[in-house]
Write an enzyme that holds these catalytic residues in place. Structure first.
Site, PDB file in Angstrom:
ATOM      1  N   LYS A 191     -21.603 -43.977  23.939  1.00 60.66           N
ATOM      2  CA  LYS A 191     -20.754 -42.525  24.824  1.00 60.66           C
ATOM      3  C   LYS A 191     -21.482 -41.321  24.930  1.00 60.66           C
ATOM      4  CE  LYS A 191     -18.947 -41.083  21.503  1.00 60.66           C
ATOM      5  NZ  LYS A 191     -19.576 -39.497  19.993  1.00 60.66           N
ATOM      6  N   THR A 248     -16.736 -36.142  24.299  1.00 61.78           N
ATOM      7  CA  THR A 248     -18.079 -35.529  24.262  1.00 61.78           C
ATOM      8  C   THR A 248     -18.810 -35.606  25.224  1.00 61.78           C
ATOM      9  OG1 THR A 248     -17.872 -38.018  22.494  1.00 61.78           O
ATOM     10  CG2 THR A 248     -20.283 -36.707  23.687  1.00 61.78           C
TER      11      THR A 248
END
Length: 335
Positions: A191, A248
């Site tokens: 990610k 994120t």
């Protein structure tokens, strides 16, 4: 009451140390810089990483690693992924083999392709069933400010995971347990790379559709790699997968997204690094993740273009073109 050592006093290490202290543990936080340690002990703040956040008065800091880990039930490690092995090699003689070592790191080691829990096991000799991983949508500043958050504690041994869960539950921090260490670590590492791509798109002004595209196909890349490495596919639909990816990729508090945004605005990698000021793990780990994928015959086109931009072999504009001109194919799991 558990005794917990947290190494070291960056933003996430400090935030998680605060969670542990709020949960009633005796927590000692290791910091390299005397001025940060003094600020934590005297003013109950870490102005270098979490300015304007008041830390628990019970949280204590030290510059001495041996003092921090002495008698610890858990040793929590939160340092840049690529410096983990060297640091743990030096610290290993200080860590009791019966201690549970906890990784807060989200990266893949360069050259070896090892996940952080694997590096911990190699460097310390602590068995895998006493190595736990904390992963999820945990932006450090929000956690330190005691805003609601949840995370996943992954360990091969459920009893070990449950003990750590009990040690860090607070009214604002809700930990879940999982035995899929592979999936949780891959979700956290990949990610960061996708967040770099999201930042590139944001910096170029490509819009929300492009960001949704990158997040969705980025999750597919993660799942493909996870499948060949033995991860549970359901992990990627949980907190350590899509949850961490959303936080994120979408938050301005994300270092990786911010770093990518600087690149998308035309900064060089050194300039983006200086502007971001903290380690963006996806920059170093992107090449390692791509090499790991190629080793297992897994296609990861978003990761490929991020690596190309970071290495300087493609501009941000060229990277967008490379993704949009790929051969169309069916959308299905594994495609």
């Amino acid at each position: 009451m558990n005794r917990v050592a947290v190494l070291s006093a960056g933003s996430w290490g400090t935030a998680f140390a605060a969670v542990l202290a709020d949960a009633g543990n005796e927590v000692v936080l290791h910091g390299r810089r005397r001025e940060i340690v003094d600020a934590i002990n005297i003013r109950h703040e870490n102005p270098a990483y979490l300015p304007d956040i008041t830390l628990p008065r019970s949280l204590r800091a030290t510059t001495d690693v041996a003092e921090a880990v002495a008698g610890a039930d858990h040793v929590v490690v939160s340092i840049p992924a690529q410096s983990l092995r060297d640091n743990l090699t030096a610290w290993a003689p200080l860590i009791n083999p019966r201690t549970v070592v906890v990784s807060l790191m989200k990266g893949i080691e360069t050259h070896t392709g090892l996940r952080m829990s694997e590096v911990i096991t190699e460097a310390t000799g602590v068995p895998a069933d006493r190595v736990a991983v904390v992963s999820g949508p945990n932006l450090a500043r929000e956690v330190a400010a005691r805003r609601p958050a949840a995370s996943v504690i992954a360990c091969r041994d459920e009893t070990t995971a449950k003990a750590l869960q009990d040690a860090c539950v607070t009214p604002y921090f809700r930990p879940y347990t999982n035995t899929d260490v592979v999936g949780c670590e891959l979700g956290g590492a990949v990610k960061n790379v996708i967040a770099l791509a999201i930042g590139l798109a944001a910096g170029m002004g490509l819009g929300d559709n492009a960001r949704a595209l990158l997040m969705t196909r980025g999750l597919a890349e993660t799942a493909r790699l996870g499948a060949v490495l033995g991860a549970d596919p359901l992990t990627f639909s949980g907190l350590a997968g899509v949850g961490d990816l959303i936080a994120t990729c979408m938050s301005p508090l994300s270092r990786n997204r911010t770093f990518g945004e600087h690149l998308g605005q035309g900064l060089t990698v050194p300039e983006a690094s200086a502007a971001t000021r903290q380690t963006a793990e996806g920059v170093e780990s992107s090449q390692s993740i791509l090499e790991l994928a190629r080793r297992h015959g897994v296609e990861m086109p978003i990761t490929e273009v991020v690596v190309a931009v970071v290495n300087g072999t493609a501009t941000a504009t060229e990277a967008a073109g490379l993704l949009m001109t790929r051969t169309p194919k069916p959308e299905r799991y594994g495609a």
